[in-house]
Every structure is written in structure tokens, then in C-alpha cells.
Design a protein around this motif. Structure first.
Motif, short mmCIF file in Angstrom:
data_model
loop_
_atom_site.label_atom_id
_atom_site.label_comp_id
_atom_site.label_asym_id
_atom_site.label_seq_id
_atom_site.Cartn_x
_atom_site.Cartn_y
_atom_site.Cartn_z
N ARG A 163 0.84 -1.20 0.00
CA ARG A 163 0.00 0.00 0.00
C ARG A 163 0.88 1.25 0.00
NH1 ARG A 163 -4.61 2.17 -1.89
NH2 ARG A 163 -5.45 3.71 -0.47
N PHE A 164 1.94 1.24 0.80
CA PHE A 164 2.89 2.36 0.82
C PHE A 164 3.44 2.59 -0.58
CE2 PHE A 164 7.22 3.95 0.96
CZ PHE A 164 7.10 5.08 1.76
N ASN A 165 3.86 1.52 -1.25
CA ASN A 165 4.43 1.65 -2.60
C ASN A 165 3.38 2.16 -3.59
OD1 ASN A 165 7.02 0.88 -1.86
ND2 ASN A 165 6.63 -1.29 -2.25
N ALA A 166 2.15 1.70 -3.46
CA ALA A 166 1.08 2.16 -4.36
C ALA A 166 0.83 3.66 -4.16
CB ALA A 166 -0.20 1.37 -4.12
N ILE A 167 0.81 4.09 -2.90
CA ILE A 167 0.61 5.52 -2.62
C ILE A 167 1.80 6.33 -3.15
CG2 ILE A 167 0.41 7.26 -0.79
CD1 ILE A 167 -1.16 5.11 0.84
N ALA A 168 3.01 5.82 -2.94
CA ALA A 168 4.21 6.52 -3.43
C ALA A 168 4.15 6.70 -4.95
CB ALA A 168 5.47 5.77 -3.02
N GLN A 169 3.70 5.68 -5.65
CA GLN A 169 3.58 5.79 -7.11
C GLN A 169 2.51 6.80 -7.48
OE1 GLN A 169 2.96 1.83 -8.71
NE2 GLN A 169 4.58 2.19 -10.18
N ALA A 170 1.39 6.77 -6.78
CA ALA A 170 0.29 7.70 -7.07
C ALA A 170 0.68 9.14 -6.80
CB ALA A 170 -0.95 7.32 -6.26
N VAL A 171 1.48 9.36 -5.78
CA VAL A 171 1.91 10.73 -5.44
C VAL A 171 2.65 11.36 -6.60
CG1 VAL A 171 3.53 12.03 -3.98
CG2 VAL A 171 1.95 10.44 -2.94
N SER A 172 3.44 10.57 -7.30
CA SER A 172 4.24 11.13 -8.39
C SER A 172 3.39 11.60 -9.57
CB SER A 172 5.28 10.11 -8.87
OG SER A 172 4.65 9.02 -9.49
N SER A 173 2.17 11.09 -9.69
CA SER A 173 1.36 11.45 -10.86
C SER A 173 0.05 12.15 -10.53
CB SER A 173 1.07 10.19 -11.68
OG SER A 173 0.29 9.29 -10.91
N ASP A 174 -0.29 12.30 -9.26
CA ASP A 174 -1.59 12.87 -8.91
C ASP A 174 -1.42 14.17 -8.12
OD1 ASP A 174 -4.70 11.90 -8.71
OD2 ASP A 174 -4.09 13.11 -6.99
N GLU A 175 -1.78 15.26 -8.75
CA GLU A 175 -1.62 16.59 -8.16
C GLU A 175 -2.43 16.75 -6.88
OE1 GLU A 175 -2.12 21.25 -9.59
OE2 GLU A 175 -2.81 19.64 -10.92
N ARG A 176 -3.64 16.23 -6.87
CA ARG A 176 -4.50 16.37 -5.69
C ARG A 176 -3.91 15.62 -4.49
NH1 ARG A 176 -9.68 18.88 -4.98
NH2 ARG A 176 -10.61 18.08 -3.10
N LEU A 177 -3.40 14.43 -4.71
CA LEU A 177 -2.81 13.66 -3.64
C LEU A 177 -1.58 14.39 -3.09
CD1 LEU A 177 -2.85 11.17 -1.85
CD2 LEU A 177 -1.62 9.93 -3.66
N ARG A 178 -0.77 14.96 -3.97
CA ARG A 178 0.39 15.74 -3.49
C ARG A 178 -0.07 16.92 -2.65
NH1 ARG A 178 2.12 14.73 -8.67
NH2 ARG A 178 1.59 16.83 -9.39
N ALA A 179 -1.13 17.60 -3.07
CA ALA A 179 -1.65 18.74 -2.31
C ALA A 179 -2.18 18.29 -0.95
CB ALA A 179 -2.74 19.46 -3.11
N ARG A 180 -2.84 17.14 -0.92
CA ARG A 180 -3.35 16.61 0.35
C ARG A 180 -2.20 16.25 1.29
NH1 ARG A 180 -6.85 11.68 -0.64
NH2 ARG A 180 -7.18 11.86 1.61
N LEU A 181 -1.12 15.69 0.75
CA LEU A 181 0.05 15.38 1.57
C LEU A 181 0.68 16.65 2.11
CD1 LEU A 181 1.62 12.49 -0.50
CD2 LEU A 181 0.92 12.37 1.89
N GLU A 182 0.76 17.69 1.30
CA GLU A 182 1.31 18.97 1.75
C GLU A 182 0.44 19.55 2.87
OE1 GLU A 182 3.62 22.29 2.29
OE2 GLU A 182 4.13 20.51 1.14
N LEU A 183 -0.86 19.47 2.72
CA LEU A 183 -1.77 19.95 3.76
C LEU A 183 -1.54 19.19 5.07
CD1 LEU A 183 -4.14 21.62 4.83
CD2 LEU A 183 -5.69 19.95 3.76
N ALA A 184 -1.42 17.89 4.98
CA ALA A 184 -1.18 17.08 6.20
C ALA A 184 0.15 17.46 6.82
CB ALA A 184 -1.22 15.59 5.86
N ASP A 185 1.14 17.72 5.98
CA ASP A 185 2.46 18.09 6.48
C ASP A 185 2.43 19.43 7.22
OD1 ASP A 185 5.33 17.78 6.72
OD2 ASP A 185 5.51 19.32 5.16
N VAL A 186 1.76 20.43 6.66
CA VAL A 186 1.73 21.73 7.35
C VAL A 186 0.86 21.69 8.59
CG1 VAL A 186 2.34 23.12 5.33
CG2 VAL A 186 -0.06 22.77 5.88
N LYS A 187 -0.17 20.85 8.58
CA LYS A 187 -0.97 20.69 9.79
C LYS A 187 -0.19 20.03 10.92
CE LYS A 187 -5.73 20.51 8.11
NZ LYS A 187 -6.91 19.62 7.92
N ALA A 188 0.73 19.14 10.54
CA ALA A 188 1.54 18.41 11.52
C ALA A 188 2.59 19.30 12.17
CB ALA A 188 2.19 17.20 10.89
N ASP A 189 2.99 20.35 11.49
CA ASP A 189 4.03 21.25 12.03
C ASP A 189 3.58 22.04 13.20
OD1 ASP A 189 5.84 20.35 10.22
OD2 ASP A 189 5.65 22.04 8.86
#
Length: 189
Positions: A163-189
Motif C-alpha cells: 500500500r505504501f508503494n502504491a501511494i508513493a507511485q500515485a503521489v508522483s502522478s496525482d496533483e491532488r494527492l500531493r496537495a493533500r500530503l502537503e496539507l497534512a504536512d503543514v498541519k503536523a508542524d
């Protein structure tokens, strides 16, 4: 009021929000909670305001000011609310990240990216920190020990390796997923 609108647009242009490139501003505590609908309206208004604003950095003329005010009004916002949100967005990383998520197209239905839950985003982000720490920094292939440490980091996150590898692959091609990861990252700070 129109001059205040111009000031807000100028402030956003300086922070990079107007161009869509999120700078690294100082995070502040958000005094007002903004809904996704309010952020959508702001994003719509901001796009129209940018289109009406002069492109050479000069002060807008009366016609441009009227077009900018009309753009804000047509989004369902008043100029005071627009300016307040513009100020908040220019200083709040979480609002910037939320706006970025709302500005990206939805992940394709049925795709891995569309199926990633908020919990998985948090798990993936935590695992990536540990995986990067264990990975070689010189670009070489990881040693057996480094591979084991990376696999252990993924396992400790609660995500299955596939699942980690599938998400990692999806992150490279999906703009929305990258934006969601960035949001989670700034919320975590």
C-alpha cells in the motif's frame, strides 16, 4: 474600499499565493475558521481579480478597480471579507495548503490516489520521514541494512508495504494527492 482590495492583491502577489507557488510564510494562529466553501469563493474571486489586475505591477486604473471589485462581488464575497481572507491566506500555511487542495482537480475515480484516506496520508507522511532518514544520501542503492530500516519504518507506520508503494507511485502522478500530503504536512508542524 477598492484601494484596500488592491493592497490585498499586492500582498498576495508578494507572498507567492497569487501565482500559485506557495512560499514559506510564517504560520500564525488562525483567528477565524474558514469553510471550504469560503475558500472556494475566495479562490474563484482571486482568479478573476488577478485577471482584471494590471500585469505590469502598476496601480490599477478605475476600470480595473471596478472589474476587480465586481469579481469579488460575483464570487458571493464582499470586499471586506475578501480582504480579511486574503490577509489570512497570506500568513497562514494551513489556509494556503487547503486552498491548494481545493484548486486541484479531483483524483480520478477508482484510482489509488482517490482511495487514499486521511489516515493513510498521515501514515504515509510519517513513514516517508523515516524512509528518507534511512535512505542513502548520495543517490546510491540502499544497503541491506538501509532497506531493512526503510521497510521497518513503513511497517511501523501501520501501512502495508504494498500500500505504501502504491501511494508513493500515485503521489508522483496525482496533483491532488500531493496537495493533500502537503496539507497534512503543514498541519503536523
Amino acid at each position: 474600499m477598492r484601494l484596500t482590495l488592491i493592497a490585498a492583491v499586492s500582498a498576495l502577489a508578494l507572498t507567492g499565493v497569487a501565482t500559485g507557488a506557495l512560499a514559506a510564510p510564517v504560520a500564525v494562529t488562525q483567528a477565524t475558521e474558514y469553510s471550504d466553501a469560503q475558500l472556494q469563493a475566495f479562490g474563484t474571486a482571486m482568479s478573476a481579480v488577478r485577471a482584471a489586475a494590471p500585469t505590469d505591477g502598476s496601480a490599477p486604473n478605475a476600470e480595473q478597480q471596478a472589474a476587480m471589485a465586481a469579481a469579488v462581488s460575483s464570487s458571493g464575497m464582499d470586499i471586506t471579507a475578501f480582504n480579511a481572507l486574503a490577509t489570512a491566506v497570506s500568513t497562514d500555511e494551513v489556509l494556503q495548503a487547503r486552498l491548494a487542495v481545493l484548486a486541484t482537480p479531483d483524483s480520478p475515480a477508482g484510482s489509488v490516489a482517490a482511495s487514499v484516506t486521511d489516515a493513510e496520508i498521515a501514515q504515509f507522511g510519517a513513514a516517508m520521514v523515516q524512509v528518507r532518514a534511512a535512505a542513502p544520501t548520495d543517490g546510491s542503492a540502499p544497503t541491506t541494512e538501509q532497506q531493512a530500516a526503510m521497510a521497518s519504518a513503513v511497517s511501523a507506520s501501520g501501512l502495508a508495504l504494498d500500500r505504501f508503494n502504491a501511494i508513493a507511485q500515485a503521489v508522483s502522478s496525482d496533483e491532488r494527492l500531493r496537495a493533500r500530503l502537503e496539507l497534512a504536512d503543514v498541519k503536523a508542524d
